[in-house]
Enzyme design. Structure first.
Site, mmCIF file in Angstrom:
data_model
loop_
_atom_site.group_PDB
_atom_site.id
_atom_site.type_symbol
_atom_site.label_atom_id
_atom_site.label_comp_id
_atom_site.label_asym_id
_atom_site.label_seq_id
_atom_site.Cartn_x
_atom_site.Cartn_y
_atom_site.Cartn_z
ATOM 1 N N LEU A 290 0.817 -1.216 0.000
ATOM 2 C CA LEU A 290 0.000 0.000 0.000
ATOM 3 C C LEU A 290 0.847 1.262 0.000
ATOM 4 O O LEU A 290 1.909 1.317 0.617
ATOM 5 C CB LEU A 290 -0.926 0.000 1.229
ATOM 6 C CG LEU A 290 -1.870 -1.207 1.333
ATOM 7 C CD1 LEU A 290 -2.752 -1.071 2.570
ATOM 8 C CD2 LEU A 290 -2.723 -1.362 0.075
ATOM 9 N N SER B 47 2.644 0.611 -6.836
ATOM 10 C CA SER B 47 3.458 -0.352 -6.077
ATOM 11 C C SER B 47 4.690 -0.736 -6.887
ATOM 12 O O SER B 47 5.733 -1.076 -6.321
ATOM 13 C CB SER B 47 2.626 -1.596 -5.755
ATOM 14 O OG SER B 47 1.453 -1.201 -5.087
ATOM 15 N N HIS C 196 -3.400 4.228 -2.478
ATOM 16 C CA HIS C 196 -4.395 3.344 -1.848
ATOM 17 C C HIS C 196 -5.039 4.045 -0.646
ATOM 18 O O HIS C 196 -6.255 3.943 -0.427
ATOM 19 C CB HIS C 196 -3.720 2.065 -1.332
ATOM 20 C CG HIS C 196 -3.108 1.207 -2.392
ATOM 21 N ND1 HIS C 196 -1.753 1.038 -2.504
ATOM 22 C CD2 HIS C 196 -3.673 0.442 -3.371
ATOM 23 C CE1 HIS C 196 -1.485 0.213 -3.510
ATOM 24 N NE2 HIS C 196 -2.637 -0.154 -4.055
#
Ligand code: PAF
Length: 278
Positions: free
Chosen positions: A30, A183, A34
């Site tokens: 995360l 990510s 997010h």
């Protein structure tokens, strides 16, 4: 915060939750992107839920499934810090048990651009999102604008299969130099990281040309490509396209509301980004 890995228990807990329930599906690792979705889900719903599942079926052979960043304890700390009520962390075997054979095919929208470069990707995304929405049955589900084609696929599948939740698309969160949070940015070496803002710079150049009156997509594409070519770390450009943001049909003339998007390879790391014109 309750962390649940069992599918039946998650479905029961969501069934008993105070409504409305907002869901943020994630593959973990995360970041602030997010967390912006989580904050919005928390602000707009009585119950906020998240899922963490690195979905193997949306990775092609030779893609980064094994290397995909995973840090569950850190992710859970971040979600607890945001006041999330329920987190679903299913295993691969529970979502895809032996004998699993049913897939969600999204048709033409899943075959172009990202779908053409990553065959089967959107089938995997659509299938897992359909499963997660069926288990959680949220009133609202939150996704990031950075994955522009994915949001169009999910809106279509939610509508076509009458899955129910409102699909809410939240703005892309960027680093101060413009790089969209992802990510996969964790894969970039320091040198590649320095070069990576070129992706947004290319889209910004396209957007400025559009604002100055250029509406021909070939000309706009060339403007973005010039910027990408100027950065030696760019190893390849999978596409620069301008589409209508619903059907994802490629346009020859960029009208207000069109989405310009690109996928660029920098040192083996594939970065995607998009901007909406207008
Ligand atoms: O965007 C993602 O992180 C994934 O594609 C999603 C929507 C969680 C499905 O695995």
């Amino acid at each position: 915060m309750r962390v649940i890995s069992d599918t039946g228990e998650m479905a029961a807990s969501c069934g008993n939750a105070v409504r409305p329930l907002g869901l943020v599906p994630t593959m973990g690792a995360l970041h602030e992107g997010h967390l912006s979705l989580v904050r919005r889900a928390k602000a707009e719903n009585a119950t906020a839920a998240a899922t963490i599942f690195v979905n193997p079926t949306q990775f092609g052979p030779g893609e980064d499934l094994a290397a995909y960043p995973r840090d569950l304890p850190r992710d859970l700390d971040l979600l607890a810090g945001e006041g999330v009520d329920l987190v679903f962390t299913p295993t691969q075997e529970s979502l895809y048990p032996a004998g699993f054979a049913t897939w969600v095919e999204v048709g033409e929208i899943g075959e172009k651009l990202e779908g053409a470069v990553r065959p089967g990707h959107f089938r995997g995304v659509a299938t897992v999102v359909c499963k997660l929405l069926s288990i959680v049955r949220p009133d609202r589900a939150y996704f990031g604008q950075k994955d522009g084609q994915q949001t169009a696929v999910i809106k279509q599948l939610t509508r076509d299969l009458d899955l129910g939740p409102e699909i809410i698309v939240c703005p892309t969160i960027r680093e101060s130099d413009g790089l969209a949070l992802s990510s996969r940015n964790a894969y970039l070496t320091p040198e590649q990281r320095q070069a990576a803002p070129v992706v947004y710079q290319a889209l910004s150049a396209l957007e400025s040309a559009w604002k100055s009156g250029t509406t021909s997509v070939p000309e706009l594409r060339e403007r973005a490509l010039e910027v990408l070519r100027s950065e030696p770390s760019v190893e390849g450009v999978d596409y620069v396209a301008v589409v209508d943001p619903n059907g994802f049909h490629e346009l020859d003339t960029a009208l207000p509301g069109a989405m310009a998007l690109t996928a660029v390879r920098i040192g083996g790391v594939r970065l995607i980004d998009n901007v909406v014109l207008g």
